[in-house]
Design an enzyme around this catalytic site. Sequence first.
Site, mmCIF file in Angstrom:
data_model
loop_
_atom_site.group_PDB
_atom_site.id
_atom_site.type_symbol
_atom_site.label_atom_id
_atom_site.label_comp_id
_atom_site.label_asym_id
_atom_site.label_seq_id
_atom_site.Cartn_x
_atom_site.Cartn_y
_atom_site.Cartn_z
ATOM 1 N N SER A 181 0.843 -1.490 0.169
ATOM 2 C CA SER A 181 0.227 -0.120 0.109
ATOM 3 C C SER A 181 0.812 1.487 -0.360
ATOM 4 C CB SER A 181 -0.726 0.266 1.459
ATOM 5 O OG SER A 181 0.181 0.132 2.478
ATOM 6 N N HIS A 209 -6.031 -4.407 -1.622
ATOM 7 C CA HIS A 209 -5.874 -2.987 -2.465
ATOM 8 C C HIS A 209 -6.072 -3.508 -3.561
ATOM 9 C CE1 HIS A 209 -4.867 -0.001 0.033
ATOM 10 N NE2 HIS A 209 -4.157 -0.320 1.287
ATOM 11 N N LYS A 240 -12.844 -0.915 1.300
ATOM 12 C CA LYS A 240 -11.724 -0.386 -0.053
ATOM 13 C C LYS A 240 -12.622 -0.038 -1.015
ATOM 14 C CE LYS A 240 -7.709 -0.157 2.391
ATOM 15 N NZ LYS A 240 -6.776 -0.903 3.013
#
Length: 395
Positions: A181, A209, A240
């Site tokens: 990340s 992610h 997310k």
Amino acid sequence: MMNFGDQLRDELDQIEAAGLTKRERLLTSPQGAHIMTIQGPALNFCANNYLGLANHPDVVAAAHRGLDAMGFGTASVRFICGTHAEHRELEKEIADVVGMEDAILFPSAFDANGALFEVLLTDEDAVISDSLNHASIIDGVRLSKAKRFRYENRNMEELEQRLQDAQGSRRILIVTDGVFSMDGYFAPLEQITALAEQYGAVVAVDDSHATGLIGPCGAGTPARAGLTDRVDIITGTLGKALGGASGGFVASTAEVVALLKQRGRPYLFSNAVAPSLVAGARTALRIAREGDDLRERLAENAEHFRARMTEAGFDLLPGSHPIVAVMFPGEDGARQASAIAEDMLKLGVYVIAFSYPVVPTGRARIRVQLSAAHSTADVDACVDAFIASRDRVAG
Ligand SMILES: *Cc1c(COP(=O)(O)O)cnc(C)c1O
């Protein structure tokens, strides 16, 4: 001797003196490309809202329906009386998207990683972890009694060395973030899965992610690499790309999921994901799955940002992920990065600077996160602010 309150004040003062105090910025609007903070409006480039689903009307409407149909809360953990039919539906849909047999929901991905290692590994086993893995993996590994090995970020010679060191263990589990990340780098899954096969290890990928935004149908980094069959476990988040509310999951074989439902402590002892979040996440997952247009828009934004920033002379870590690290190396880098980020906010662009200890010394950066919700004009405004603030801070 200092009393309790003074001791804590002293500790807080040390954090402040080291320049490490984190401060909350108060938003007065929903998450999106354009947000309002109590200091004024801003273009947001630091959310994990990759597909722009955090305030998508269909996701909000689905959450309303979930709320109306199934109430506010479950008032129970899953195994007592907190499992609605819709929890199982969402679990099956997650498994289907990422290409695994089944999935289990947790209150968060932090909890998914908190459950995983303790359940699968005993002191007869070994876990091998990338040095840049997420904090929740580090904590999850700590909760298990397995022998622990670590390899430098994406260093495959070291991984092989650790695999040799771990030989003789009953089970060997390699765990890596699918995307790192702070850098936007992908894990080298091709090599990791080949080494795993060679040394008889299983592979777990935390795709927080990636799920929803990377790979065909947003299936994640294993699917992107064509290696879904070679990865044993995928963990991920609903917090997310998939609407950005909360909830996490482990997707794997039926046996891994079944065992997690017997022994996973955050599953057994923490409340079920709320009905409105489950309903919203199902819609977000459907939009993501069918969202080639959103992924295309996101990729275009990332590409456009990377191209314009490079042209303007900024030092970017290479790649294609919508996480873009704008580097400010060297001794003065931390100060520069934080001064530029602060100045950019005055120009209405919200980005965050990271320095030691979040990233290595001398490797300070501003991390930019693109979203499908950004227009080309938004991305251009961000680049223009970078250029203007660089000049203002230098001058
Ligand atoms: C964000 C993140 C998590 C935590 O997700 P939550 O659902 O918010 O707990 C875990 N692992 C990785 C790699 C992440 O990026």
